[in-house]
Write a protein that holds these residues in place. Structure first.
Motif, mmCIF file in Angstrom:
data_model
loop_
_atom_site.group_PDB
_atom_site.id
_atom_site.type_symbol
_atom_site.label_atom_id
_atom_site.label_comp_id
_atom_site.label_asym_id
_atom_site.label_seq_id
_atom_site.Cartn_x
_atom_site.Cartn_y
_atom_site.Cartn_z
ATOM 1 N N GLU A 223 0.830 -1.219 0.000
ATOM 2 C CA GLU A 223 0.000 0.000 0.000
ATOM 3 C C GLU A 223 0.862 1.265 0.000
ATOM 4 N N ILE A 224 1.931 1.228 0.771
ATOM 5 C CA ILE A 224 2.833 2.388 0.805
ATOM 6 C C ILE A 224 3.491 2.559 -0.564
ATOM 7 N N ALA A 225 3.899 1.440 -1.168
ATOM 8 C CA ALA A 225 4.568 1.490 -2.470
ATOM 9 C C ALA A 225 3.663 2.126 -3.525
ATOM 10 N N ALA A 226 2.353 1.870 -3.429
ATOM 11 C CA ALA A 226 1.420 2.445 -4.406
ATOM 12 C C ALA A 226 1.487 3.973 -4.371
ATOM 13 N N GLU A 227 1.757 4.530 -3.185
ATOM 14 C CA GLU A 227 1.865 5.988 -3.053
ATOM 15 C C GLU A 227 3.150 6.525 -3.679
ATOM 16 N N TYR A 228 4.201 5.727 -3.617
ATOM 17 C CA TYR A 228 5.498 6.204 -4.089
ATOM 18 C C TYR A 228 5.756 5.901 -5.552
#
Ligand code: F6R
Length: 361
Positions: free
Chosen positions: A213-218
Motif C-alpha cells: 500500500e505504501i509502495a502504491a503511493e510512491y
C-alpha cells in the motif's frame, strides 16, 4: 521454477528465513560462545595479529561489506572498512602485510573483484573470500573464506544473498571477536540474536500488504531520498540501489548527519524520504533528522522498531541486538522496491541495462 511466485525476486525475498538458517547451520559453538568457520584458513594466532581489515566488492556486495566492516569493528575492535573493488584496483593501493583483505561476491565471477584479488595476491597479501557460488573463480583464487549459502539467486538484483552475506560477516566478526577481546557474555548475546533472525524475518515478510500500500503511493515519484546513520547508512545505500535498479526511480542515499550540509535543499513534498530509525543509542539523533525533514514538508517513511510520530508511515520491524539490526532493516525495503517497481509495470527479474554477473571490466 518460481515455486508459485510471480517473479524470482519475490521468491528469493521470501526464501530469506531459510537462507539465513543455512548460513548459521552447523557453525555455532555454544560451549565457547563463538562460531566455527571451517574454510577460513586463519589460525587464532594469525587472527590476533591482524591490524586492519579491508573489504572489497561491487554494488550490493560492496554494501554488504560496509555493514560487515561495522560488525567487525564493533565486535572484534579491528579497524575495518569497505571500498568498491574497482576503485581500489585503479588507485594503486598501498598493500600492507598486516591487513587482511576480504573479497565479497555473490557470483564469485565479478571481474573487478577477481582482478583486485589477483593483484593483492601478486603483492603477497592474504585474501579471504565471502562468496555465494561454490567453486567460483573468486572462491578458488582466495586463500580461504566462507560460503554464504544463500542458494541460487536468479533475479538480476540481489536480495537473499545480501542478507546472507551480512549474516556471514556477523559470524566472522563474532569469530574474530572471540579470538580477541569480545567477552563470553557478548558472544552469548550475539549468538542469541543470530538465532532469532529467521523467525524475525518471517515476521517482517508478513508486513508485505502494508508495504504494498505504501509502495502504491510512491510509484509515481521522480526521486527519493534514503537516510541512515552509522549502521543504518549502508542499509539506506542498499535500499536506494534496489529501488533504482528495478523501478528506475532516481534515488540517493545520505548519512542523516549530512542532510544539513547540502541535501536538505532538495526536501519538498515531491521528494519522499525513507529513514532508517533503529531503537539504539542514535534514536534521538535520527528523530531530529525526521523533524528537519518534516519542517520542510517532506514526506517520510520510517523503518523503525516503534511508530515514529514525525513519519507519514512507519514499517515496524522486530528488534534484535543493536549490531544485528541492519540485517533485518533492509528486508522491508526490498519489498518496497519490489512493489514500487511492480506498480510501475517494470520487468523486475531483468531490469534494463543490467546483467547478473559482470565478468568484464
Ligand atoms: C545489485 C546487483 C549488483 C551486484 C554486483 C556484484 O542488486 O545485483 O550490484 O551486487 O554486480 O555482483 P557479485 O556480488 O556477483 O560480485
Amino acid at each position: 521454477d518460481m515455486g508459485g511466485h510471480d517473479t524470482f525476486m519475490h521468491k528469493e525475498i521470501s526464501e530469506q528465513p531459510d537462507a539465513v538458517d543455512r548460513v548459521l547451520r552447523g557453525r555455532i559453538d555454544d560451549r565457547f560462545s563463538t562460531v566455527h568457520l571451517g574454510g577460513l584458513n586463519l589460525d587464532p594466532r594469525e587472527a590476533r595479529t591482524i591490524r586492519r581489515i579491508k573489504i572489497l566488492g561491487c554494488g550490493t556486495s560492496y554494501h554488504a561489506g560496509l555493514i560487515g566492516a561495522g560488525l567487525i569493528e564493533s565486535m572484534a575492535r579491528i579497524p575495518a572498512d569497505a571500498e568498491p573493488a574497482s576503485e581500489f584496483r585503479y588507485r594503486n593501493p598501498v598493500v600492507d602485510p598486516d591487513t587482511l583483505y576480504i573479497a565479497v561476491s555473490q557470483s564469485g565471477e565479478t571481474y573487478d573483484v577477481l582482478a583486485a584479488v589477483q593483484e593483492l595476491k601478486r603483492k603477497g597479501a592474504r585474501v579471504l573470500g565471502v562468496v555465494n557460488v561454490v567453486g567460483s573463480a573468486i572462491a578458488r583464487e582466495a586463500d580461504g573464506g566462507m560460503y554464504v549459502h544463500a542458494g541460487p539467486e536468479v533475479c538480476v538484483v540481489s536480495t537473499k544473498c545480501f542478507t546472507n552475506t551480512v549474516t556471514a560477516f556477523a559470524l566472522l566478526a563474532l569469530h574474530l571477536g572471540r579470538v580477541r577481546d569480545l567477552s563470553v557474555t557478548d558472544g552469548k548475546r550475539i549468538i542469541e540474536g543470530l538465532r532469532k533472525l529467521p523467525a524475525q524475518i518471517e515476521e517482517i515478510l508478513k508486513t508485505e500488504e502494508q508495504i504494498k500500500e505504501i509502495a502504491a503511493e510512491y510509484a509515481g515519484a521522480q526521486s527519493m531520498m534514503f537516510i541512515g546513520r552509522v549502521r543504518g547508512y549502508p542499509v539506506a545505500l542498499e535500499a536506494s540501489l534496489k529501488l533504482k535498479e528495478i523501478s528506475y526511480i532516481h534515488a540517493e542515499a545520505y548519512p542523516a548527519s549530512e542532510l544539513k550540509h547540502g541535501p536538505l535543499a532538495l526536501i519538498e513534498p515531491a521528494l519522499p524520504t525513507v529513514a532508517i530509525v533503529p531503537d539504539d543509542d542514535l534514536l534521538e539523533k535520527n528523530r531530529a533528522a525526521l523533524e528537519e525533514i518534516k519542517a520542510r514538508s517532506g514526506r517520510i517513511l520510517a523503518v523503525a522498531h516503534q511508530e515514529q510520530a514525525k513519519a507519514d508511515h512507519t514499517i515496524v520491524v522486530p528488534k534484535n541486538e543493536d549490531e544485528l539490526d541492519p540485517i533485518l532493516m533492509g528486508i522491508p525495503l526490498q519489498l518496497l522496491a519490489y512493489h514500487t517497481a511492480l506498480a510501475m509495470g517494470r520487468d523486475i527479474d531483468k531490469p534494463r541495462n543490467l546483467a547478473k554477473s559482470v565478468t568484464v571490466e
